[in-house]
Design a protein around this motif. Structure first.
Motif, short mmCIF file in Angstrom:
data_model
loop_
_atom_site.label_atom_id
_atom_site.label_comp_id
_atom_site.label_asym_id
_atom_site.label_seq_id
_atom_site.Cartn_x
_atom_site.Cartn_y
_atom_site.Cartn_z
N ASN A 177 0.85 -1.36 0.06
CA ASN A 177 -0.16 0.32 0.01
C ASN A 177 1.01 1.28 -0.19
OD1 ASN A 177 -2.79 -1.64 -0.08
ND2 ASN A 177 -2.54 -1.16 2.70
N TYR A 178 1.71 1.84 -0.85
CA TYR A 178 2.43 2.53 -1.32
C TYR A 178 2.38 2.75 -2.54
CZ TYR A 178 4.92 2.31 3.83
OH TYR A 178 5.26 2.58 5.02
N ILE A 179 3.03 3.93 -2.85
CA ILE A 179 2.67 4.22 -3.96
C ILE A 179 3.90 5.46 -4.27
CG2 ILE A 179 0.94 6.46 -3.30
CD1 ILE A 179 -0.43 6.16 -5.86
N ILE A 180 4.07 5.34 -5.46
CA ILE A 180 5.53 6.81 -5.99
C ILE A 180 5.10 7.22 -7.04
CG2 ILE A 180 7.00 4.56 -7.75
CD1 ILE A 180 9.25 6.12 -6.94
N HIS A 181 5.21 8.40 -6.84
CA HIS A 181 4.51 9.28 -7.95
C HIS A 181 4.83 10.88 -8.21
CE1 HIS A 181 1.71 11.84 -4.29
NE2 HIS A 181 3.10 10.76 -3.73
N ALA A 182 4.99 11.74 -8.98
CA ALA A 182 5.57 12.95 -8.71
C ALA A 182 4.34 14.54 -8.65
CB ALA A 182 5.96 13.59 -10.04
N SER A 183 4.74 14.28 -6.91
CA SER A 183 4.22 16.37 -6.90
C SER A 183 5.22 16.36 -6.28
CB SER A 183 3.11 15.10 -5.73
OG SER A 183 2.17 16.29 -4.94
N GLY A 184 5.01 17.50 -6.62
CA GLY A 184 6.30 18.04 -5.66
C GLY A 184 8.23 17.59 -6.01
N LYS A 185 7.74 16.35 -5.52
CA LYS A 185 9.58 16.04 -6.17
C LYS A 185 8.67 14.61 -6.40
CE LYS A 185 10.58 15.04 -1.71
NZ LYS A 185 11.64 14.90 -0.42
N VAL A 186 9.19 13.56 -6.98
CA VAL A 186 8.70 12.28 -7.21
C VAL A 186 9.31 11.40 -5.40
CG1 VAL A 186 9.89 9.86 -8.17
CG2 VAL A 186 9.26 11.58 -9.63
N ARG A 187 8.33 11.06 -4.75
CA ARG A 187 8.46 10.81 -3.35
C ARG A 187 7.39 9.66 -3.49
NH1 ARG A 187 6.74 14.96 -0.33
NH2 ARG A 187 5.75 13.06 0.88
N ILE A 188 7.41 9.26 -2.30
CA ILE A 188 7.15 7.35 -2.10
C ILE A 188 5.40 8.00 -0.73
CG2 ILE A 188 6.88 5.33 -1.36
CD1 ILE A 188 9.96 5.53 -2.21
N ASP A 189 4.60 7.92 -1.51
CA ASP A 189 3.24 7.90 0.22
C ASP A 189 3.11 6.89 0.39
OD1 ASP A 189 4.19 10.70 0.70
OD2 ASP A 189 2.77 11.02 -1.64
N ARG A 190 1.76 6.89 1.16
CA ARG A 190 0.66 5.46 0.90
C ARG A 190 -0.40 5.47 0.31
NH1 ARG A 190 2.42 2.13 4.09
NH2 ARG A 190 0.53 1.24 4.73
N LEU A 191 -1.09 4.76 0.18
CA LEU A 191 -1.98 4.35 -0.90
C LEU A 191 -3.05 3.86 -0.12
CD1 LEU A 191 -3.51 5.07 -3.63
CD2 LEU A 191 -2.51 2.85 -4.01
N ASP A 192 -3.99 4.54 -0.06
CA ASP A 192 -5.59 3.55 0.51
C ASP A 192 -6.46 3.66 -0.71
OD1 ASP A 192 -6.73 5.99 1.41
OD2 ASP A 192 -6.00 6.28 3.59
N HIS A 193 -7.95 3.53 0.19
CA HIS A 193 -9.40 3.26 -0.72
C HIS A 193 -10.04 4.96 -0.66
CE1 HIS A 193 -10.89 3.47 3.24
NE2 HIS A 193 -12.32 4.34 2.45
N LEU A 194 -9.32 6.06 0.04
CA LEU A 194 -9.31 7.56 -0.64
C LEU A 194 -8.24 8.07 -1.32
CD1 LEU A 194 -10.12 8.33 2.89
CD2 LEU A 194 -12.32 7.63 1.23
N GLY A 195 -7.20 7.45 -1.22
CA GLY A 195 -6.38 8.17 -2.01
C GLY A 195 -4.87 8.13 -2.09
N ILE A 196 -4.31 9.18 -1.97
CA ILE A 196 -2.94 9.17 -1.12
C ILE A 196 -2.94 10.13 -0.22
CG2 ILE A 196 -0.21 9.80 -2.11
CD1 ILE A 196 -1.11 9.91 -4.33
N TYR A 197 -2.24 9.61 0.94
CA TYR A 197 -1.88 10.00 1.96
C TYR A 197 0.05 10.65 2.48
CZ TYR A 197 -1.67 10.64 7.20
OH TYR A 197 -1.97 11.06 8.48
N ASN A 198 -0.34 11.65 2.43
CA ASN A 198 0.94 12.56 2.73
C ASN A 198 1.79 11.79 3.79
OD1 ASN A 198 3.13 13.76 3.78
ND2 ASN A 198 2.91 15.16 1.64
N PRO A 199 1.79 11.34 4.95
CA PRO A 199 2.50 11.55 6.53
C PRO A 199 2.89 12.59 6.69
CG PRO A 199 3.54 9.21 5.04
CD PRO A 199 3.11 10.13 4.28
N GLU A 200 3.48 13.84 6.24
CA GLU A 200 4.89 14.22 6.57
C GLU A 200 3.46 15.79 6.73
OE1 GLU A 200 7.19 15.56 3.13
OE2 GLU A 200 8.24 13.80 3.77
N ILE A 201 2.39 16.07 6.21
CA ILE A 201 1.55 16.74 6.60
C ILE A 201 0.46 15.99 7.39
CG2 ILE A 201 2.13 18.18 4.32
CD1 ILE A 201 0.74 17.49 2.81
N ASN A 202 0.14 14.39 7.41
CA ASN A 202 -0.79 14.03 7.80
C ASN A 202 -2.48 14.13 7.31
OD1 ASN A 202 0.76 12.61 10.06
ND2 ASN A 202 1.10 14.72 10.94
#
Length: 253
Positions: free
Chosen positions: A215-240
């Protein structure tokens, strides 16, 4: 008319103006159809994905229709390092980025500058499991609208280039890529390398990323980064909080 990009990275613009937004880039060795041309600008179609835009007429080399067709039929050979260089007999060094095309170097009718390349090449179809390894090569690349290189890349340019380096063809924009492949009903059905698409409040696909294991995703948003993925979408743990709303998951290969 037809042409080939003989520079490292060339901006492709929405309109024939240096002030117009960059919508994609031509990388070294990519070949194009020239739809119209004047002294300063040319409207072009990129052979690989059919994307159209405007480039400076001084930033490509004219080739014959025969050579264009030949390149279109040959296997794609790409630079496999973050950055490497092309050499020429006059000791010219031309830096080229990851994903630059080397397919024309053995064609003396096109390679009139006698470019040579001694770096690492990649070609052919790779296993799906290799997609994530390739994606890691772009990690921390800054976000750049229209970008396709580790020095600046957008979300769909990132997915397109990762797939291209592994021998698979994707369209250029996220909304176009979302029309490809087979939809999956749940994240749990996905595999590493599948694509997740995200929409805005109007329901338009505006973002894409590559699914990883656990349940991780790698994508380009600000930079190419790794975030969590769930049924709602992308969750960024840095900004909660969630930053992108999940629309659909697609198995492309």
């Amino acid at each position: 008319m037809f042409g080939i990009c003989n520079l490292a990275i060339v901006p492709v613009r929405f309109e024939p103006s240096d002030r117009s937004e960059i919508i994609t880039q031509l990388l070294f060795g990519e070949h194009i159809e020239i739809l119209e041309r004047d002294k300063q600008w040319a409207r072009i179609k990129i052979q690989f994905d059919g994307y159209e835009g405007w480039v400076d007429s001084k930033q490509f080399q004219i080739i014959s229709e025969e050579n264009f067709k030949q390149l279109s039929e040959e296997s794609i050979i790409l630079n496999a390092d973050l950055i490497d260089y092309i050499t020429a007999p006059d000791n010219l060094l031309l830096p080229i980025p990851l994903g630059a095309s080397l397919s024309f170097l053995n064609n003396s009718e096109i390679n009139t500058a006698n470019f040579e390349f001694e770096g690492t090449r990649t070609s052919g179809i790779k296993a799906k499991s290799n997609l994530i390894n390739t994606a890691f090569m772009y990690l921390n690349a800054p976000y750049l609208w229209g970008g396709k290189t580790p020095f600046g890349i957008d979300c769909s340019g990132f997915t397109q280039m990762v797939y291209k380096l592994n021998g698979y063809k994707l369209q250029r924009d996220a909304s176009q890529q979302a029309r490809e492949g087979e939809p999956l009903s749940f994240i749990e059905e996905s595999e590493a390398g599948d694509l997740a698409f995200f929409d805005n409040d109007e329901g338009n696909i505006v973002h894409v990323g590559i699914i990883m294991d656990n349940n991780y995703i790698i994508h380009a948003s600000g930079k190419v980064r790794i975030d969590r993925l769930d049924h709602l979408g992308i969750y960024n743990p840095e900004i909660n909080k969630h930053t992108h709303k999940l629309r659909v998951i697609k198995k492309i290969i």
